[in-house]
Design a protein around this motif. Sequence first.
Motif, PDB file in Angstrom:
ATOM      1  N   ASN A 160       3.776  -2.936  -3.967  1.00 22.00           N
ATOM      2  CA  ASN A 160       3.858  -1.980  -5.084  1.00 22.00           C
ATOM      3  C   ASN A 160       4.307  -0.596  -4.624  1.00 22.00           C
ATOM      4  O   ASN A 160       4.227   0.365  -5.384  1.00 22.00           O
ATOM      5  CB  ASN A 160       2.501  -1.890  -5.795  1.00 22.00           C
ATOM      6  CG  ASN A 160       1.396  -1.384  -4.862  1.00 22.00           C
ATOM      7  OD1 ASN A 160       1.627  -1.169  -3.667  1.00 22.00           O
ATOM      8  ND2 ASN A 160       0.200  -1.210  -5.397  1.00 22.00           N
ATOM      9  N   ASP A 161       4.733  -0.511  -3.348  1.00 21.21           N
ATOM     10  CA  ASP A 161       5.201   0.756  -2.778  1.00 21.21           C
ATOM     11  C   ASP A 161       4.111   1.808  -2.633  1.00 21.21           C
ATOM     12  O   ASP A 161       4.417   2.988  -2.450  1.00 21.21           O
ATOM     13  CB  ASP A 161       6.362   1.324  -3.598  1.00 21.21           C
ATOM     14  CG  ASP A 161       7.658   1.279  -2.797  1.00 21.21           C
ATOM     15  OD1 ASP A 161       7.689   0.595  -1.738  1.00 21.21           O
ATOM     16  OD2 ASP A 161       8.637   1.923  -3.207  1.00 21.21           O
TER      17      ASP A 161
ATOM     18  N   ASN B  13      -1.911   1.061   1.093  1.00 21.81           N
ATOM     19  CA  ASN B  13      -3.273   0.580   0.966  1.00 21.81           C
ATOM     20  C   ASN B  13      -4.112   1.112   2.127  1.00 21.81           C
ATOM     21  O   ASN B  13      -3.711   1.024   3.290  1.00 21.81           O
ATOM     22  CB  ASN B  13      -3.289  -0.952   0.982  1.00 21.81           C
ATOM     23  CG  ASN B  13      -4.697  -1.492   0.815  1.00 21.81           C
ATOM     24  OD1 ASN B  13      -5.256  -1.458  -0.283  1.00 21.81           O
ATOM     25  ND2 ASN B  13      -5.285  -1.975   1.906  1.00 21.81           N
TER      26      ASN B  13
ATOM     27  N   ARG C  72      -5.260  -7.232   2.128  1.00 21.53           N
ATOM     28  CA  ARG C  72      -3.992  -6.504   1.986  1.00 21.53           C
ATOM     29  C   ARG C  72      -3.465  -6.058   3.349  1.00 21.53           C
ATOM     30  O   ARG C  72      -2.264  -6.087   3.596  1.00 21.53           O
ATOM     31  CB  ARG C  72      -4.200  -5.278   1.096  1.00 21.53           C
ATOM     32  CG  ARG C  72      -4.231  -5.621  -0.391  1.00 21.53           C
ATOM     33  CD  ARG C  72      -4.632  -4.399  -1.222  1.00 21.53           C
ATOM     34  NE  ARG C  72      -4.501  -4.687  -2.636  1.00 21.53           N
ATOM     35  CZ  ARG C  72      -5.314  -5.503  -3.312  1.00 21.53           C
ATOM     36  NH1 ARG C  72      -6.316  -6.106  -2.701  1.00 21.53           N
ATOM     37  NH2 ARG C  72      -5.122  -5.721  -4.607  1.00 21.53           N
TER      38      ARG C  72
ATOM     39  N   GLU D 226      -5.504   3.062  -2.852  1.00 21.60           N
ATOM     40  CA  GLU D 226      -4.075   3.161  -2.570  1.00 21.60           C
ATOM     41  C   GLU D 226      -3.604   4.594  -2.747  1.00 21.60           C
ATOM     42  O   GLU D 226      -4.048   5.287  -3.658  1.00 21.60           O
ATOM     43  CB  GLU D 226      -3.295   2.229  -3.516  1.00 21.60           C
ATOM     44  CG  GLU D 226      -3.619   0.756  -3.268  1.00 21.60           C
ATOM     45  CD  GLU D 226      -2.905  -0.168  -4.241  1.00 21.60           C
ATOM     46  OE1 GLU D 226      -2.879   0.156  -5.449  1.00 21.60           O
ATOM     47  OE2 GLU D 226      -2.367  -1.195  -3.784  1.00 21.60           O
TER      48      GLU D 226
ATOM     49  N   GLU E 128      -0.078   7.497  -2.128  1.00 22.93           N
ATOM     50  CA  GLU E 128       1.394   7.532  -2.173  1.00 22.93           C
ATOM     51  C   GLU E 128       2.026   7.862  -0.833  1.00 22.93           C
ATOM     52  O   GLU E 128       3.221   7.620  -0.635  1.00 22.93           O
ATOM     53  CB  GLU E 128       1.849   8.531  -3.237  1.00 22.93           C
ATOM     54  CG  GLU E 128       1.538   8.031  -4.649  1.00 22.93           C
ATOM     55  CD  GLU E 128       1.963   9.009  -5.739  1.00 22.93           C
ATOM     56  OE1 GLU E 128       2.597  10.032  -5.398  1.00 22.93           O
ATOM     57  OE2 GLU E 128       1.653   8.751  -6.914  1.00 22.93           O
TER      58      GLU E 128
END
Lengths: 239, 239
Positions: B51-52, B55, B99, B130, B132
């Motif tokens: 999902n870019d 994690n 993940r 998560e 960015e």
Amino acid sequence: MSDGGESPTASGGDRTTVEDRPTPAERRSPEGWPVELRGVTESLVTTLGPNDLWNVAALGLHPPETPSDADSGNSAAESVGSVASADSPVTARTWGNTRTRRNFHRQGGGYVQFVRDPVDFVDATLSIFEVERPVLDSADAWVEVEADQVDSGVSGATRWEEWELTPRDGAVERETVPTVNRGFNAVVEATVAASRLGVEAYDQTELQNRLAYFEDVGRTCGDDRVRAAFDRLRDHLSE
Amino acid sequence: MSDGGESPTASGGDRTTVEDRPTPAERRSPEGWPVELRGVTESLVTTLGPNDLWNVAALGLHPPETPSDADSGNSAAESVGSVASADSPVTARTWGNTRTRRNFHRQGGGYVQFVRDPVDFVDATLSIFEVERPVLDSADAWVEVEADQVDSGVSGATRWEEWELTPRDGAVERETVPTVNRGFNAVVEATVAASRLGVEAYDQTELQNRLAYFEDVGRTCGDDRVRAAFDRLRDHLSE
């Protein structure tokens, strides 16, 4: 392994689930202290005894009260409150008639130090540990403090005294990137459990179970110094 | 409070009960790592997901084997051995189909970071956390690593994979005097207990007792961030 050419630490939009964190820059050390004091900080303190040796013992440092703590009207929260502020003193309690208590009364202070060696923690907590100079080789930082007794009381069957600690001198010997080692942490918790053995207020079976758990964590996650600390702890308990 | 005019840190004859300690200067960081790794060091790792987003998860770092460990013929001791040496890789294990495992396979690595924020530890361990950008604001140091799977096995009902971690880039964001806070330590132990809830191999009553003990320590000895971490932990467990 590419982040689209952006710096991994570039600012902006960093979090999706968490906000409102204090950045390290917002944290403050109390005046004259070389470290941040948040919650109760476990230090070692040396005090000069009548035998001219420096006695090493554990000492929990409570940061100064902050306005938000004082507002809460909860005295427990006040004494273990959040970030230290610069305008009221750091405090600590001695429990029982310890060498630290007697030497504080006799000498008016001692040397508070910040130490990461697990064997020093065990020796300071569970044995009479005396050295010829006030600052341990293992201290990352130290503060010479004046200690003034400001309160006393009885908790369970133990008389405590509360001390205000005022820095007179100090130095940072080394800084580093702090790391988390469950083995070292287990040593600290084990010394707490071990120091309560034989004290009626505590469930002795529970203390033994806790000691066994922490020893297991220490021997699994610790390094050679942690394992040496548990060897030493067992030696002290069988003395 | 006088030490006869001598420097408190002057060398010579310092100890009466303890000898033979490694001084910090004798400790070594593995090549490319910005920190000493002794025993198992608890880090957080970010890995880029499909999902870019990055994690965030906990990752225990095992220092390279040292000759004395390898000589012992004890495989458990080997993997959690003592001071890291510069000539063999740091390793870590992923447990189950996490993940981190999937992203290591897909991306070939991630960012290992050294963090002291207790809320980050809780979120990384007990929730899907998560972000960015790959490096957390709270990281004191970070290392971009290549991760190569070198082993796998099954422990209990859980399949694990072992990874060699090779540093590619990294930075120290800040150094400080490390301090000991039982409240922060209690958060780390509580996340371990909490992550084992519902796993058959562990006595669930014991885990609940341990959680209660650590929460008590955390709320007594921790600062506001530690208390927030326990609030968050309880939220995650009730989700």
